[in-house]
Design an enzyme around this catalytic site. Structure first.
Site, PDB file in Angstrom:
ATOM      1  N   GLU A  86      -2.528  -4.766  -3.365  1.00 29.42           N
ATOM      2  CA  GLU A  86      -2.767  -5.609  -4.546  1.00 29.42           C
ATOM      3  C   GLU A  86      -2.569  -4.816  -5.829  1.00 29.42           C
ATOM      4  O   GLU A  86      -2.010  -5.309  -6.814  1.00 29.42           O
ATOM      5  CB  GLU A  86      -4.200  -6.170  -4.519  1.00 29.42           C
ATOM      6  N   SER A 115      -7.905  -9.272   3.271  1.00 34.67           N
ATOM      7  CA  SER A 115      -9.092  -9.495   2.439  1.00 34.67           C
ATOM      8  C   SER A 115      -9.297  -8.320   1.472  1.00 34.67           C
ATOM      9  O   SER A 115      -9.328  -7.163   1.900  1.00 34.67           O
ATOM     10  CB  SER A 115     -10.285  -9.637   3.389  1.00 34.67           C
ATOM     11  N   ASP A 142      -8.308   4.877   4.105  1.00 31.70           N
ATOM     12  CA  ASP A 142      -7.946   3.883   3.087  1.00 31.70           C
ATOM     13  C   ASP A 142      -9.126   3.021   2.650  1.00 31.70           C
ATOM     14  O   ASP A 142      -9.148   2.504   1.539  1.00 31.70           O
ATOM     15  CB  ASP A 142      -6.819   2.981   3.613  1.00 31.70           C
ATOM     16  N   ASN A 146       0.830  -1.203   0.000  1.00 31.49           N
ATOM     17  CA  ASN A 146       0.000   0.000   0.000  1.00 31.49           C
ATOM     18  C   ASN A 146       0.877   1.271   0.000  1.00 31.49           C
ATOM     19  O   ASN A 146       1.812   1.375   0.765  1.00 31.49           O
ATOM     20  CB  ASN A 146      -0.892  -0.034   1.248  1.00 31.49           C
ATOM     21  N   CYS A 157      -9.820  -3.632  -5.269  1.00 30.57           N
ATOM     22  CA  CYS A 157      -8.862  -4.698  -5.592  1.00 30.57           C
ATOM     23  C   CYS A 157      -9.603  -5.934  -6.099  1.00 30.57           C
ATOM     24  O   CYS A 157      -9.121  -6.640  -6.999  1.00 30.57           O
ATOM     25  CB  CYS A 157      -8.006  -5.009  -4.368  1.00 30.57           C
ATOM     26  N   CYS A 191     -10.450  -5.299  -0.776  1.00 27.23           N
ATOM     27  CA  CYS A 191     -11.528  -4.302  -0.821  1.00 27.23           C
ATOM     28  C   CYS A 191     -12.237  -4.383  -2.179  1.00 27.23           C
ATOM     29  O   CYS A 191     -11.774  -5.074  -3.089  1.00 27.23           O
ATOM     30  CB  CYS A 191     -10.935  -2.904  -0.611  1.00 27.23           C
ATOM     31  N   HIS A 234      -3.473   0.446  -3.418  1.00 27.68           N
ATOM     32  CA  HIS A 234      -3.581  -0.533  -2.343  1.00 27.68           C
ATOM     33  C   HIS A 234      -2.483  -1.581  -2.612  1.00 27.68           C
ATOM     34  O   HIS A 234      -1.866  -1.583  -3.694  1.00 27.68           O
ATOM     35  CB  HIS A 234      -4.966  -1.170  -2.367  1.00 27.68           C
TER      36      HIS A 234
END
Lengths: 145, 145
Positions: free
Chosen positions: A52, A77, A142, A39, A82, A79, A50
């Site tokens: 990912e 996990s 975020d 991130n 992503c 968002c 982010h």
């Protein structure tokens, strides 16, 4: 523990050390890491990088055929954003460190045919708990809360 | 024609002139453009900076309260990734230039409570048709096909 997951976790730790949001990710193609990231909200003033997304961005431009044989590892996990990126590029499998401190759109990923594995990795949970306690406002920013 | 839409279209035209993928976007808050951008796949070798993502990125870090009063303008129906970004930040309204050359995840946006308006703007359709005819492989790469 899957060594690829540990690389994603090491990215999350790097993010924490930089004063950023400690979420890391690696993109793996045929047993090789082709993109890694964490991130960048704090480090680059970014609203889209982010963990990912940063791993996908650092993997560079790829043809659809490559993504379709990839596994994306992420410490948290995913968002909705992503999740959407995973669906756009039709990445067939996602390995997630934990969904205790934040539950993203895993159900939607599964509904769309993506294989989802959740590790509930203790050190990843502990790192996010520490971060959220230290910087709750940054975390809320975020995730759009 | 909504002047904000014309700003998004002008971003798309800029992208075309740069040899890139001609999709543009602006983020509007209380009647003012606070972020603008266009697809950067070619220009920056980016796999995540679609037009909408570029506008969000250029708007910088914002609190949730700002996104919730924004309208996102985009020249093309948003792909799953851009849809996810809209949902992450809970942007309540999206104005879309056209969904003739590509239909994104508009139904999912609506299901999640986002107001969606589609203009079917002739010049935007013509620009995408020209681009897709000229560079079909580049277009396929951008939408993971």
């Amino acid at each position: 523990m899957d060594p690829f997951y540990l690389e994603a976790f090491s990215e999350a730790q790097k993010g924490y050390q930089e004063g950023g949001i400690p979420i890391g990710s690696v993109l793996v193609y045929r047993g090789k890491v082709i993109g890694r990231g964490h991130n960048r909200r704090v480090q680059q003033g970014s609203s889209v990088l982010h963990g990912e997304m940063d791993a996908l961005e650092n993997a560079g431009r790829l043809p659809a055929s490559v993504y379709r044989e990839c596994v994306l590892y992420t410490t948290l996990s995913p968002c909705p954003m992503c999740t959407g990126a995973i669906l756009l590029y039709k990445i067939p499998k996602v390995v997630i460190g934990e969904n205790i401190t934040f539950l993203g759109s895993e159900d939607y990923l599964k509904e769309q045919g993506v294989e989802v594995e959740v590790l509930q990795h203790g050190p990843s949970i502990a790192l996010m708990e520490t971060f959220i306690k230290e910087k709750p406002f940054l975390w809320n920013e975020d995730i759009g809360v």
